[in-house]
Design an enzyme around this catalytic site. Structure first.
Site, PDB file in Angstrom:
ATOM      1  CE  LYS A  14      -2.278  -1.018   3.827  1.00 19.44           C
ATOM      2  NZ  LYS A  14      -1.811  -2.361   4.251  1.00 19.44           N
ATOM      3  NE  ARG A  89      -4.678  -1.441   9.858  1.00 18.58           N
ATOM      4  CZ  ARG A  89      -3.619  -0.892   9.262  1.00 18.58           C
ATOM      5  NH1 ARG A  89      -3.645   0.345   8.852  1.00 18.58           N
ATOM      6  NH2 ARG A  89      -2.529  -1.607   9.084  1.00 18.58           N
ATOM      7  NE  ARG A 128       7.335  -3.442   6.525  1.00 20.37           N
ATOM      8  CZ  ARG A 128       6.023  -3.184   6.501  1.00 20.37           C
ATOM      9  NH1 ARG A 128       5.464  -2.643   5.443  1.00 20.37           N
ATOM     10  NH2 ARG A 128       5.273  -3.515   7.530  1.00 20.37           N
ATOM     11  NE  ARG A 134       6.053  -0.857  10.595  1.00 20.47           N
ATOM     12  CZ  ARG A 134       4.990  -0.822   9.801  1.00 20.47           C
ATOM     13  NH1 ARG A 134       5.047  -0.207   8.633  1.00 20.47           N
ATOM     14  NH2 ARG A 134       3.872  -1.407  10.169  1.00 20.47           N
ATOM     15  NE  ARG A 145       1.748  -4.920  11.336  1.00 21.00           N
ATOM     16  CZ  ARG A 145       2.893  -5.002  10.645  1.00 21.00           C
ATOM     17  NH1 ARG A 145       3.937  -5.598  11.169  1.00 21.00           N
ATOM     18  NH2 ARG A 145       2.969  -4.488   9.449  1.00 21.00           N
TER      19      ARG A 145
HETATM   20  P1  ADP Z   1       0.769  -2.196   7.845  1.00 15.56           P
HETATM   21  O1  ADP Z   1      -0.154  -1.902   6.706  1.00 15.56           O
HETATM   22  O2  ADP Z   1       2.106  -2.676   7.413  1.00 15.56           O
HETATM   23  O3  ADP Z   1       0.160  -3.072   8.903  1.00 15.56           O
HETATM   24  P2  ADP Z   1       0.464   0.560   8.880  1.00 15.56           P
HETATM   25  O4  ADP Z   1       1.615   1.476   8.825  1.00 15.56           O
HETATM   26  O5  ADP Z   1      -0.674   0.839   7.970  1.00 15.56           O
HETATM   27  O6  ADP Z   1       1.103  -0.869   8.628  1.00 15.56           O
HETATM   28  O7  ADP Z   1      -0.112   0.482  10.382  1.00 15.56           O
HETATM   29  C1  ADP Z   1       0.712   0.232  11.489  1.00 15.56           C
HETATM   30  C2  ADP Z   1      -0.096   0.151  12.767  1.00 15.56           C
HETATM   31  O8  ADP Z   1      -0.752   1.423  13.016  1.00 15.56           O
HETATM   32  C3  ADP Z   1      -1.236  -0.866  12.799  1.00 15.56           C
HETATM   33  O9  ADP Z   1      -0.784  -2.153  13.111  1.00 15.56           O
HETATM   34  C4  ADP Z   1      -2.140  -0.266  13.894  1.00 15.56           C
HETATM   35  O10 ADP Z   1      -1.623  -0.497  15.173  1.00 15.56           O
HETATM   36  C5  ADP Z   1      -2.021   1.226  13.630  1.00 15.56           C
HETATM   37  N1  ADP Z   1      -3.063   1.716  12.680  1.00 15.56           N
HETATM   38  C6  ADP Z   1      -2.830   2.264  11.453  1.00 15.56           C
HETATM   39  N2  ADP Z   1      -3.982   2.595  10.860  1.00 15.56           N
HETATM   40  C7  ADP Z   1      -4.983   2.253  11.717  1.00 15.56           C
HETATM   41  C8  ADP Z   1      -6.406   2.336  11.663  1.00 15.56           C
HETATM   42  N3  ADP Z   1      -7.035   2.818  10.580  1.00 15.56           N
HETATM   43  N4  ADP Z   1      -7.109   1.884  12.726  1.00 15.56           N
HETATM   44  C9  ADP Z   1      -6.497   1.394  13.801  1.00 15.56           C
HETATM   45  N5  ADP Z   1      -5.167   1.275  13.920  1.00 15.56           N
HETATM   46  C10 ADP Z   1      -4.401   1.698  12.894  1.00 15.56           C
END
Ligand code: ADP
Length: 191
Positions: A14, A89, A128, A134, A145
Site C-alpha cells: 500500500k 480498517r 522489510r 519496525r 497484525r
Molecule cells: P501495515 O499496513 O504494514 O500493517 P500501517 O503502517 O498501515 O502498517 O499500520 C501500522 C499500525 O498502526 C497498525 O498495526 C495499527 O496499530 C495502527 N493503525 C494504522 N492505521 C490504523 C487504523 N485505521 N485503525 C487502527 N489502527 C491503525
C-alpha cells in the site's frame, strides 16, 4: 475531488503504490500508520497513548483513529483529492469516513484492493524487518497484525463492494506492472 482508498493486508504494498499514485495524480496522501509513527517519534500525547498498541500489532481504537484522520483532512483544504492508506480498517471507520465526506459533499470514488497471499505477506515483512526497524514487523507481532486484518479489517471489503466501488488488483509481481494496473483502474473510475 477524487478520493481513493488503498486496501490490503499488512505488507501488500500500500505504501509503495501510494507514493507512486500521489506523484502521478497529485492526491494528498494520508497514512494513519505513518501518522501514528510520527506521533510516537515526536512523543506527543497521542503518541504516548498509542505506542504500546502499535508495538503489540493491535488496532488503535476507532474513536482516536477517526478523530486524527478527520483533523488531517481538515488540514488540507486545498487538496484535489485524497488517498487513504491504512484507513478505514474497521467497518465503523468506513461508516465514519462516509459520513464525514458527505458533510463536505464529497465521497469515496474508488477502493483499490491489493490482493496478496498470506505466505507472500510473511516473506515480504521478514525482508522489510531487516531495514524497517519496525518493532511490529517481528514475527509474533506480525501474526497479531494479520489476525487483526482477517478478523476486523476484511469486513471493510463487503462494505465497499455493496457500494460497487472495489477494484481488485493482483498485488504480486513487478511494482511497475502493479502500478500500471492501478493507473488503469483510476483512469477508468475518473472517466
Ligand atoms: P501495515 O499496513 O504494514 O500493517 P500501517 O503502517 O498501515 O502498517 O499500520 C501500522 C499500525 O498502526 C497498525 O498495526 C495499527 O496499530 C495502527 N493503525 C494504522 N492505521 C490504523 C487504523 N485505521 N485503525 C487502527 N489502527 C491503525
Amino acid at each position: 475531488m477524487f478520493n481513493l482508498v488503498i486496501f490490503g493486508p499488512p505488507g501488500a504494498g500500500k505504501g509503495t503504490q501510494s507514493a507512486k499514485i500521489i506523484d502521478n495524480y497529485k492526491l494528498a496522501h494520508i497514512s494513519t500508520g505513518d501518522m501514528f509513527r510520527m506521533h510516537i517519534s515526536q512523543n506527543t500525547a497521542l503518541g504516548q497513548k498509542v505506542k504500546q498498541i502499535l508495538a503489540d500489532g493491535l488496532l488503535v481504537p476507532d474513536s482516536i483513529t477517526i478523530e486524527m484522520l478527520e483533523e488531517e483532512v481538515q488540514r488540507n483544504p486545498d487538496a484535489t483529492g485524497f488517498i487513504f492508506d491504512g484507513f478505514p480498517r474497521t467497518v465503523p471507520q468506513a461508516e465514519a469516513l462516509d459520513t464525514f465526506l458527505e458533510s463536505k459533499n464529497e465521497k469515496i470514488d474508488l477502493v483499490l484492493q491489493l490482493d496478496v497471499t498470506e505466505s507472500e505477506i510473511k516473506n515480504r515483512i521478514a525482508e522489510r524487518k531487516k531495514v524497517s526497524g519496525r518493532a511490529d514487523d517481528d514475527e509474533d507481532k506480525l501474526i497479531k497484525r494479520i489476525d487483526e486484518y482477517f478478523t476486523k479489517t476484511i469486513h471493510v471489503l463487503p462494505y465497499y463492494q455493496s457500494q460497487g466501488k472495489v477494484v481488485k488488483i493482483n498485488g504480486i509481481g513487478e511494482v511497475e506492472a502493479i502500478f500500471g494496473m492501478i493507473c488503469a483502474a483510476i483512469d477508468e473510475a475518473k472517466s
